[in-house]
Write an enzyme that holds these catalytic residues in place. Sequence first.
Site, PDB file in Angstrom:
ATOM      1  N   ASP A   1       2.514  -4.264 -14.043  1.00  0.00           N
ATOM      2  CA  ASP A   1       3.323  -5.436 -13.722  1.00  0.00           C
ATOM      3  C   ASP A   1       4.808  -5.071 -13.878  1.00  0.00           C
ATOM      4  O   ASP A   1       5.226  -4.646 -14.955  1.00  0.00           O
ATOM      5  CB  ASP A   1       2.945  -6.571 -14.693  1.00  0.00           C
ATOM      6  CG  ASP A   1       3.623  -7.883 -14.346  1.00  0.00           C
ATOM      7  OD1 ASP A   1       4.683  -7.874 -13.682  1.00  0.00           O
ATOM      8  OD2 ASP A   1       3.082  -8.931 -14.755  1.00  0.00           O
ATOM      9  N   VAL A   2       5.570  -5.248 -12.800  1.00  0.00           N
ATOM     10  CA  VAL A   2       6.994  -4.896 -12.832  1.00  0.00           C
ATOM     11  C   VAL A   2       7.757  -5.697 -13.885  1.00  0.00           C
ATOM     12  O   VAL A   2       8.745  -5.229 -14.443  1.00  0.00           O
ATOM     13  CB  VAL A   2       7.630  -5.122 -11.425  1.00  0.00           C
ATOM     14  CG1 VAL A   2       9.140  -5.039 -11.470  1.00  0.00           C
ATOM     15  CG2 VAL A   2       7.065  -4.133 -10.418  1.00  0.00           C
TER      16      VAL A   2
ATOM     17  N   ASP B   1       2.806  -1.269  -8.755  1.00  0.00           N
ATOM     18  CA  ASP B   1       2.146  -2.463  -8.200  1.00  0.00           C
ATOM     19  C   ASP B   1       1.024  -2.927  -9.119  1.00  0.00           C
ATOM     20  O   ASP B   1       0.441  -2.131  -9.860  1.00  0.00           O
ATOM     21  CB  ASP B   1       1.585  -2.198  -6.802  1.00  0.00           C
ATOM     22  CG  ASP B   1       1.502  -3.485  -5.958  1.00  0.00           C
ATOM     23  OD1 ASP B   1       2.318  -3.622  -5.016  1.00  0.00           O
ATOM     24  OD2 ASP B   1       0.641  -4.344  -6.247  1.00  0.00           O
TER      25      ASP B   1
ATOM     26  N   PRO C   1       0.781  -1.240   0.000  1.00  0.00           N
ATOM     27  CA  PRO C   1       0.000   0.000   0.000  1.00  0.00           C
ATOM     28  C   PRO C   1       0.815   1.295   0.000  1.00  0.00           C
ATOM     29  O   PRO C   1       0.242   2.365  -0.070  1.00  0.00           O
ATOM     30  CB  PRO C   1      -0.795  -0.121   1.309  1.00  0.00           C
ATOM     31  CG  PRO C   1       0.073  -0.933   2.225  1.00  0.00           C
ATOM     32  CD  PRO C   1       0.800  -1.897   1.335  1.00  0.00           C
ATOM     33  N   GLY C   2       2.168   1.195   0.086  1.00  0.00           N
ATOM     34  CA  GLY C   2       2.966   2.409  -0.078  1.00  0.00           C
ATOM     35  C   GLY C   2       3.884   2.774   1.079  1.00  0.00           C
ATOM     36  O   GLY C   2       4.442   3.865   1.100  1.00  0.00           O
ATOM     37  N   ALA C   3       4.073   1.850   2.030  1.00  0.00           N
ATOM     38  CA  ALA C   3       4.898   2.179   3.203  1.00  0.00           C
ATOM     39  C   ALA C   3       6.379   2.358   2.843  1.00  0.00           C
ATOM     40  O   ALA C   3       7.029   3.298   3.315  1.00  0.00           O
ATOM     41  CB  ALA C   3       4.738   1.104   4.274  1.00  0.00           C
TER      42      ALA C   3
ATOM     43  N   LYS D   1      13.429  -8.674  -2.047  1.00  0.00           N
ATOM     44  CA  LYS D   1      12.942  -9.724  -1.150  1.00  0.00           C
ATOM     45  C   LYS D   1      12.915 -11.058  -1.873  1.00  0.00           C
ATOM     46  O   LYS D   1      12.586 -11.125  -3.054  1.00  0.00           O
ATOM     47  CB  LYS D   1      11.521  -9.373  -0.694  1.00  0.00           C
ATOM     48  CG  LYS D   1      10.828 -10.533   0.004  1.00  0.00           C
ATOM     49  CD  LYS D   1       9.783 -10.109   0.944  1.00  0.00           C
ATOM     50  CE  LYS D   1       8.435  -9.819   0.287  1.00  0.00           C
ATOM     51  NZ  LYS D   1       7.539  -9.247   1.306  1.00  0.00           N
TER      52      LYS D   1
HETATM   53  N1  SAM Z   1       6.578  -2.700   0.405  1.00  0.00           N
HETATM   54  C1  SAM Z   1       5.123  -2.548   0.444  1.00  0.00           C
HETATM   55  C2  SAM Z   1       4.788  -1.521   1.506  1.00  0.00           C
HETATM   56  O1  SAM Z   1       5.669  -1.266   2.347  1.00  0.00           O
HETATM   57  O2  SAM Z   1       3.694  -0.957   1.491  1.00  0.00           O
HETATM   58  C3  SAM Z   1       4.453  -3.868   0.676  1.00  0.00           C
HETATM   59  C4  SAM Z   1       4.576  -4.810  -0.518  1.00  0.00           C
HETATM   60  S1  SAM Z   1       3.612  -6.297  -0.459  1.00  0.00           S
HETATM   61  C5  SAM Z   1       4.522  -7.276   0.700  1.00  0.00           C
HETATM   62  C6  SAM Z   1       3.965  -7.076  -2.006  1.00  0.00           C
HETATM   63  C7  SAM Z   1       3.325  -6.429  -3.216  1.00  0.00           C
HETATM   64  O3  SAM Z   1       3.904  -6.949  -4.411  1.00  0.00           O
HETATM   65  C8  SAM Z   1       1.821  -6.686  -3.326  1.00  0.00           C
HETATM   66  O4  SAM Z   1       1.128  -5.464  -3.216  1.00  0.00           O
HETATM   67  C9  SAM Z   1       1.664  -7.287  -4.741  1.00  0.00           C
HETATM   68  O5  SAM Z   1       0.516  -6.824  -5.428  1.00  0.00           O
HETATM   69  C10 SAM Z   1       2.924  -6.803  -5.434  1.00  0.00           C
HETATM   70  N2  SAM Z   1       3.297  -7.554  -6.633  1.00  0.00           N
HETATM   71  C11 SAM Z   1       3.384  -8.896  -6.781  1.00  0.00           C
HETATM   72  N3  SAM Z   1       3.743  -9.204  -8.038  1.00  0.00           N
HETATM   73  C12 SAM Z   1       3.901  -8.040  -8.716  1.00  0.00           C
HETATM   74  C13 SAM Z   1       4.252  -7.703 -10.057  1.00  0.00           C
HETATM   75  N4  SAM Z   1       4.546  -8.648 -10.971  1.00  0.00           N
HETATM   76  N5  SAM Z   1       4.277  -6.398 -10.414  1.00  0.00           N
HETATM   77  C14 SAM Z   1       3.993  -5.443  -9.501  1.00  0.00           C
HETATM   78  N6  SAM Z   1       3.669  -5.701  -8.218  1.00  0.00           N
HETATM   79  C15 SAM Z   1       3.611  -6.976  -7.823  1.00  0.00           C
END
Ligand code: SAM
Length: 204
Positions: free
Chosen positions: A91-92, A74, A33-35, A156
Amino acid sequence: HFRCRSAFKLLEIDDKFHLLQPGYGVVDCGAAPGAWSQVAVQRVNSDGAGESAAQNIPNMQQLISPFGTVVGIDLLNIPPLDGAHFLSSHDVTDPSTHTKLLELLPGGQAHVILSDMAPNASGFKEMDHERLIRMCFSLLDLAEKILKPGGSLICKYWDGALAQKLQEKLSGVFGSVRTLKPNASRKDSAEKYFFAQMYKKPMR
Ligand code: SAM
């Protein structure tokens, strides 16, 4: 005031290694969510808050921080944040996302790529591990397009059989690669981070 507790992992890493500097360009992969983006905005001064604080102090002009850039990506929606540009529903791993990043970053280049990305866990440990490692490998394609020589990457991963392969690949293009397990990360989770520094653009 952080959107998610994950902020403390990045704060802990950055307090130790100081990879986020005022004026830097940062790409935050899997940002919702953006932290992490909140932490990055503060540390690279992309909202100019550091600037106005410095202006209130006489004779501190030399300490005025340069403005940085934060771009978060995201698959999900990322609520707006001052100082950050978000690519929601992107999508990244998609090359068309890379093209947009080239346009949004000053000079098309970033100092730092952050990735806290994770796929939705299926519950099958090996499969989830492999999917996340594959996503990490795609960050190397992104790095080749947008990461400055000398830049750094945090990604990660879930520990498992392929982690060493990823580490070897990272070691081929970065001067130093280390494994991090922040205190803020749950001890019983397989989650770890690679922190790679001193990017060397691969020869083509
Ligand atoms: N670092 C974020 C924060 O501090 O708010 C939390 C991230 S959360 C653990 C992982 C995120 O990776 C999810 O919101 C998911 O939608 C995103 N995600 C997974 N695969 C992705 C992709 N191929 N492209 C973009 N985002 C992706």
